[in-house]
Write a protein that holds these residues in place. Structure first.
Motif, PDB file in Angstrom:
ATOM      1  N   ARG A 106       3.111  -2.173   4.474  1.00 34.16           N
ATOM      2  CA  ARG A 106       1.939  -3.076   3.850  1.00 34.16           C
ATOM      3  C   ARG A 106       1.015  -3.002   4.809  1.00 34.16           C
ATOM      4  O   ARG A 106       1.149  -3.731   5.993  1.00 34.16           O
ATOM      5  CB  ARG A 106       2.505  -4.491   3.316  1.00 34.16           C
ATOM      6  N   GLU A 146       3.208  -0.599  -3.908  1.00 33.25           N
ATOM      7  CA  GLU A 146       2.567  -1.098  -4.912  1.00 33.25           C
ATOM      8  C   GLU A 146       1.611  -0.260  -5.524  1.00 33.25           C
ATOM      9  O   GLU A 146       1.461  -0.332  -6.629  1.00 33.25           O
ATOM     10  CB  GLU A 146       1.822  -2.576  -4.560  1.00 33.25           C
ATOM     11  N   GLU A 178       3.409   2.125  -7.493  1.00 26.86           N
ATOM     12  CA  GLU A 178       3.742   1.764  -8.871  1.00 26.86           C
ATOM     13  C   GLU A 178       2.733   1.564  -9.954  1.00 26.86           C
ATOM     14  O   GLU A 178       2.766   1.313 -11.189  1.00 26.86           O
ATOM     15  CB  GLU A 178       4.562   0.055  -8.807  1.00 26.86           C
ATOM     16  N   TYR A 229      11.042  -5.234  -2.001  1.00 28.56           N
ATOM     17  CA  TYR A 229      10.465  -4.251  -2.761  1.00 28.56           C
ATOM     18  C   TYR A 229      10.757  -4.697  -4.326  1.00 28.56           C
ATOM     19  O   TYR A 229      11.719  -4.295  -4.746  1.00 28.56           O
ATOM     20  CB  TYR A 229      10.907  -3.005  -2.849  1.00 28.56           C
ATOM     21  N   ASP A 233       5.858  -5.526  -5.843  1.00 29.88           N
ATOM     22  CA  ASP A 233       5.104  -4.377  -5.885  1.00 29.88           C
ATOM     23  C   ASP A 233       4.994  -3.969  -7.321  1.00 29.88           C
ATOM     24  O   ASP A 233       3.788  -3.765  -7.913  1.00 29.88           O
ATOM     25  CB  ASP A 233       5.842  -3.137  -5.097  1.00 29.88           C
ATOM     26  N   TYR A 234       5.969  -4.089  -8.110  1.00 28.50           N
ATOM     27  CA  TYR A 234       5.851  -3.828  -9.595  1.00 28.50           C
ATOM     28  C   TYR A 234       4.763  -5.042 -10.298  1.00 28.50           C
ATOM     29  O   TYR A 234       4.234  -4.788 -11.092  1.00 28.50           O
ATOM     30  CB  TYR A 234       7.154  -4.083 -10.283  1.00 28.50           C
ATOM     31  N   ALA A 265       1.342  -4.262  -9.342  1.00 24.84           N
ATOM     32  CA  ALA A 265       0.969  -3.111  -9.987  1.00 24.84           C
ATOM     33  C   ALA A 265       0.737  -3.236 -11.816  1.00 24.84           C
ATOM     34  O   ALA A 265      -0.270  -2.582 -12.420  1.00 24.84           O
ATOM     35  CB  ALA A 265       2.046  -2.107  -9.910  1.00 24.84           C
TER      36      ALA A 265
END
Length: 563
Positions: free
Chosen positions: A225, A382, A385, A487, A490-491, A494
């Motif tokens: 990141r 991210e 995604e 993790y 990130d979804y 996104a």
């Protein structure tokens, strides 16, 4: 080359270590930046081949976790992975400390060096043994999950194949499917608790050895990141809790009315319609054929990509005994080939996975064509995604190929699922932050934490005394929590970018696709924030972004309500 024909040979650690020493000597002796660039590029190519072997072994292992040869090779990769990272760390340090750094930055770009600095912070030779232990624990969890079968409907079936039963229009069947699922996790409760406890402590120990207060800063660096902090993520989660959760609560109430139940229970979550969710029409081969047609028609770039994927057999999508759970896309660098892995289970999720993982694969395919350095091949997760989740929605004009007369039903359910997911993803993220801030928590305390976060992010949930779930163990089904810490947010970020692409596509599809291609083709040459802004979209963790997106999607759902 077809995946089945790709040769595999175990990477020779002694040879790689010797080559690393030679590279370091060549870089030190180089009279100019050009000499260092030549030495580094040759080294990167060699390590790319080692990485290719790692990926081939991993794919073949996950395709069949009972394959003794690739099981052993996966164990070997778990062992040498940290050692390979140590070798790469030495060369990267030489780049960072180069007297020609200004010229190197001009050649490779400043972002690559920022990423190298982050990577350097995330590794120390002192933690190699701890990293090896972590890898082994992750493989234990994966193998345990892959072995999971239940007795249901007169058959012995792998857990992923419970999916259709969890979406059955008969409420009793749904509940029974969740009970069967829960039985497996409850029967392995001690093993799952012990594995996670060991993982948390081994990750915390790595951070402490590097002089950090806990695993979180190390985890952020390992995720690469490079444009936001844990404070930004917390601000994003706060926006979701304040502005998105009330909207999702209304969506869940619409679902309750639609399926005709007095009170929505946890086992009602997956079903959107009283007569059942939309399901893809046809066999798995027919679904893949529809996907091929879709990408051939979408654009010249996607047509070229999908032909390459099919010609080289870069899919494994059928669920079967011994196959690892979940879905992923990975890259086989020497062959410039993405690879898509999933577990079809005759639900709409099969199409979601096909479009989602193909989004990842499409970006990888495009990046391979640009011959970028490996560190710039992909952006941070991210942003990756965004490639995949946006593809799920930008393929909407072709969803009828999969769903026929059920397309409207699928579109509504898919949009609801995407919106509902965001609070869940934030719950997963906050859970992990609190766990790693408090690594001494007991299994019971972790379950209590999970239940408290359920009330914050999913207050509509009623577990109806389901085993496993009602005691707060549901987080143990989430592979990411064990395998790829931190993790998941990130979804969520996104998805907010995806909704912006989708909103634009409904006004001007050509413009949305043009901006998406610009986003994709920048690969890893820009930060997440830069990528989002270059596409003319709003950065998710900036103030006010979530309220605006939530309201626009809520309006669309109201306008497209069925029944």
């Amino acid at each position: 080359m077809k995946f089945s024909e790709m040769p595999y040979s175990r990477p020779d650690m002694e040879a790689l270590a010797a080559a690393t020493t030679q590279t370091l000597e060549a870089m030190k002796a180089a009279p100019n930046a050009a000499g260092q660039i030549a030495a580094y590029d040759a080294y990167e190519k060699m390590m790319q081949t080692a990485g290719t072997m790692q990926q081939i072994a991993y794919i073949r292992h996950t395709i069949n976790t009972k394959d003794e040869f690739y099981n052993a090779e996966n164990d070997y990769m778990d062992e040498i992975g940290p050692k390979l990272q140590e070798l790469t760390h030495q060369v990267n340090t030489a780049l960072l400390e180069s007297p020609y750094r200004a010229e190197l930055e001009k050649h490779y770009g400043a972002l690559m060096f920022k990423n190298l600095e982050i990577a350097a912070r995330s590794f120390s030779p002192a933690i190699v043994e701890l990293m090896q232990e972590e890898n082994k624990l992750v493989s234990e969890y994966q193998n345990l999950y892959a072995s999971a079968t239940v007795e249901f409907d007169g058959k012995t079936i792998p857990l992923p194949l419970l999916g259709p039963y969890k979406q059955d229009p008969d409420r009793a069947v749904r509940k029974a499917a969740y009970e069967a699922d829960a039985q497996f996790f409850d029967s392995h409760r001690e093993e799952l608790d012990t594995l996670y406890d060991k993982l948390v402590k081994v990750r915390d120990a790595q951070a402490k050895k590097m002089g950090l207060p806990n695993y979180i800063p190390l985890g952020y660096d390992r995720m690469g990141r490079n444009c936001y902090t844990a404070k930004d993520v917390a601000a994003f989660r706060d926006q979701i809790a304040e502005d998105m959760v009330p909207i999702v609560a209304k969506v869940k109430e619409a679902q309750r009315r639609r399926i005709g139940v007095e009170k929505l229970a946890f086992y009602d979550e997956p079903i959107s319609f009283a007569d059942g969710n939309a399901v893809p029409e046809g066999t798995p081969d027919e679904i893949l054929a529809a996907g091929k047609k879709m990408y051939e028609e979408l654009s010249p770039e996607t047509a070229e990509f999908i032909d390459f994927m099919f010609e080289n057999e870069l899919f494994d999508v059928l669920s079967r005994d011994g196959k690892a759970p979940g879905g992923y896309c990975t890259e086989i660098a020497d062959y410039k080939s993405p690879f898509i892995f999933s577990n079809f289970n005759a639900t709409a999720g099969d199409v979601d996975v096909l479009t989602h993982e193909a989004g990842h694969a499409f970006e990888a395919y495009r990046a391979f064509k640009q011959e970028l350095p490996s560190l710039l091949h992909s952006p941070t997760i991210e942003a990756c995604e965004c490639h995949s989740m946006s593809m799920e929605f930008l393929t909407a004009p072709w969803h009828h190929l999969f769903f026929g007369k059920q397309t409207d039903k699928y579109e509504l359910g898919h949009c609801e699922d995407a919106l509902v997911f965001i609070p869940y993803g934030c719950m997963v993220d906050e859970f992990q932050h609190k766990v790693y801030e408090n690594p001494e928590m007991t299994p019971e305390q972790r379950n209590e934490l999970w239940l408290s976060l359920e009330k914050k992010y999913r207050p509509w949930i009623d577990f109806d005394n389901l085993p496993f779930y009602s005691r707060g163990g549901g987080w143990q089904r989430q592979l990411h929590i064990y395998e790829v810490p931190l993790y998941y947010i990130d979804y969520c970020m996104a998805q907010t970018v995806t909704f912006q692409f989708w909103n634009l596509s409904r006004e001007n599809y050509a413009e949305a696709w043009k901006r998406y291609m610009t986003f994709v083709d920048k690969a890893g040459t820009a930060t997440f924030a830069e990528l989002v802004e270059s596409a003319g979209l709003k950065v998710p963790y900036h103030a006010g972004c979530i309220k605006e997106i939530g309201e626009s999607i809520s309006k669309w759902l109201e306008e497209h309500e069925l029944g």
